[in-house]
Scaffold this motif. Structure first.
Motif, PDB file in Angstrom:
ATOM      1  N   HIS A  43       0.858  -1.181   0.000  1.00 57.45           N
ATOM      2  CA  HIS A  43       0.000   0.000   0.000  1.00 57.45           C
ATOM      3  C   HIS A  43       0.895   1.231   0.000  1.00 57.45           C
ATOM      4  O   HIS A  43       1.631   1.483   0.958  1.00 57.45           O
ATOM      5  CB  HIS A  43      -0.919  -0.002   1.231  1.00 57.45           C
ATOM      6  CG  HIS A  43      -1.851  -1.167   1.280  1.00 57.45           C
ATOM      7  ND1 HIS A  43      -2.965  -1.276   0.486  1.00 57.45           N
ATOM      8  CD2 HIS A  43      -1.798  -2.305   2.021  1.00 57.45           C
ATOM      9  CE1 HIS A  43      -3.585  -2.415   0.734  1.00 57.45           C
ATOM     10  NE2 HIS A  43      -2.892  -3.064   1.669  1.00 57.45           N
ATOM     11  N   LYS A  45       2.026   4.999   0.289  1.00 60.15           N
ATOM     12  CA  LYS A  45       1.611   6.167   1.064  1.00 60.15           C
ATOM     13  C   LYS A  45       2.287   7.462   0.615  1.00 60.15           C
ATOM     14  O   LYS A  45       1.951   8.540   1.097  1.00 60.15           O
ATOM     15  CB  LYS A  45       1.917   5.935   2.547  1.00 60.15           C
ATOM     16  CG  LYS A  45       1.209   4.729   3.154  1.00 60.15           C
ATOM     17  CD  LYS A  45      -0.297   4.907   3.180  1.00 60.15           C
ATOM     18  CE  LYS A  45      -0.965   3.727   3.876  1.00 60.15           C
ATOM     19  NZ  LYS A  45      -2.440   3.874   3.910  1.00 60.15           N
ATOM     20  N   LYS A  73       4.814  -1.180   8.796  1.00 59.25           N
ATOM     21  CA  LYS A  73       5.101   0.104   8.167  1.00 59.25           C
ATOM     22  C   LYS A  73       6.409   0.043   7.401  1.00 59.25           C
ATOM     23  O   LYS A  73       7.356  -0.607   7.820  1.00 59.25           O
ATOM     24  CB  LYS A  73       5.177   1.218   9.221  1.00 59.25           C
ATOM     25  CG  LYS A  73       3.843   1.570   9.848  1.00 59.25           C
ATOM     26  CD  LYS A  73       3.991   2.752  10.787  1.00 59.25           C
ATOM     27  CE  LYS A  73       2.639   3.151  11.374  1.00 59.25           C
ATOM     28  NZ  LYS A  73       2.769   4.321  12.278  1.00 59.25           N
TER      29      LYS A  73
END
Length: 349
Positions: A43, A45, A73
């Motif tokens: 994903h 960011k 993360k």
């Protein structure tokens, strides 16, 4: 303390495996590849072209099954543990150059180039750089290299170039003038017991200065092997960040590009840098056994030593370069095949 996102190698929502290269960042030193810390779904960011701070989150690795809430993360702290990578020039960026004016183009200058420019400007502003010059008769070095190059290659598997002669002579001279092996910043002066030579290497993306740690323990064959390895890694963009740090004195060879004479720039916090130049055959007055001068054609090289005058007195710089000239012109042939240095031998005894 920051980097630019050059490209995502995996698209948003695509699966990745642990260890895959998924992101390329351009830091202030060079380009760095970021590996996925886990397997899962990427994903994104932070988009391509964005400048991000070290430690800032740029993406997440989500589970294949979105029913789980665990999402590792992905941040830029990992930049310090990765290898340097030189990407291929982006065609679209290259195409933009011809349509941009100077001020617009400055926005697309890479962090690497910007940082190098800032460092050079800072070095000029915060040091008192002065340069002294001398020349060296390369006759003996050329003769020894020609005489021993075949044996050297057969024994060690590498060619005998000029750099080991200079590295060895610089180490010897730094031992006599340790102030040139010091480092200086705003708060302190560090005198180094060991010599860690930085060897400037030119590459398409820009100059880098990998460091030969413990140069005072290196033999001629070790110098040749390490320099060859570093040059190869620099050209491929595979230098470790650690390999670019910790130098105590730098050697730069403009002669390989045909430079006859130049003034090298200091590489802070180092207080000295030696510039080598091309070898030219020119007439030189040589004194014979009868104390009579004769004109001879000799292979001569100009040397330039730039030093920080805040710490190094001009007299010491001149003496250093004169002593280096003597060491180069009186190379000990036995050292070329010595596989351990005097310091190493003393440590063993």
């Amino acid at each position: 303390d920051e980097a630019v996102i050059v490209q995502w190698l995996t698209k948003e929502g695509d699966p990745v495996k642990k260890g895959d290269v998924i992101l390329e960042l351009e830091s202030d030193k060079a380009n760095v590849e970021i590996h996925s810390p886990e397997s899962g779904i990427l994903h994104v960011k932070a988009e391509v072209g964005r400048t991000v701070k070290i430690g800032q989150q740029v993406g997440e690795i989500g589970p294949v099954s979105e029913s789980s809430n665990v999402k590792p993360k992905l941040d830029t702290n990992i930049i310090s543990d990765n290898k340097l990578a030189t990407p291929e020039p982006k065609a679209e960026i290259q195409a933009k150059k011809q349509f941009l004016n100077d001020s617009q183009w400055s926005e697309e200058i890479s962090p690497f180039v910007k940082t190098m420019a800032k460092r050079l400007l800072k070095a000029q502003q915060e040091s008192v750089a002065a340069t002294t010059y001398n020349d060296v008769d390369m006759s003996k070095i050329i003769s020894l290299r020609e005489k021993l190059k075949t044996e050297f290659h057969e024994k060690y598997g590498v060619k005998l170039g000029f750099m080991p002669f200079f590295c060895d002579a610089v180490v010897m001279t730094l031992k006599e003038f340790p102030i040139l092996n010091a480092q200086m910043n705003e708060h302190e002066i560090i005198f180094n017991k060991k010599v860690h030579l930085g060897i400037a290497i030119s590459r398409e993306k820009g100059l880098v200065v990998p460091v030969i740690n413990n140069s005072d323990e290196m033999s001629y064959s070790e110098f040749e092997k390490v320099i060859a390895q570093q040059a190869d890694k620099a050209s491929k963009g595979n230098l470790d960040l650690a390999e670019l740090s910790g130098g105590t004195f730098t050697i730069t060879n403009g002669g390989m590009f045909g430079s006859l004479f130049s003034t090298p720039l200091l590489n802070p916090p180092q207080v000295g840098i030696l510039g080598m130049h091309r070898i030219d055959y020119r007439p030189v007055a040589i004194k014979n056994e009868k104390e009579v001068y004769q004109l001879q054609i000799r292979p001569m090289m100009y040397l330039a030593l730039t030093y920080d005058h805040r710490l190094v007195e001009g007299k010491l710089a001149v003496q250093f370069l004169s002593r280096l000239k003597e060491n180069l012109e009186n190379i000990d042939e036995k050292k070329i095949f010595r596989e351990e240095t005097k310091d190493q031998a003393q440590e063993k005894s």
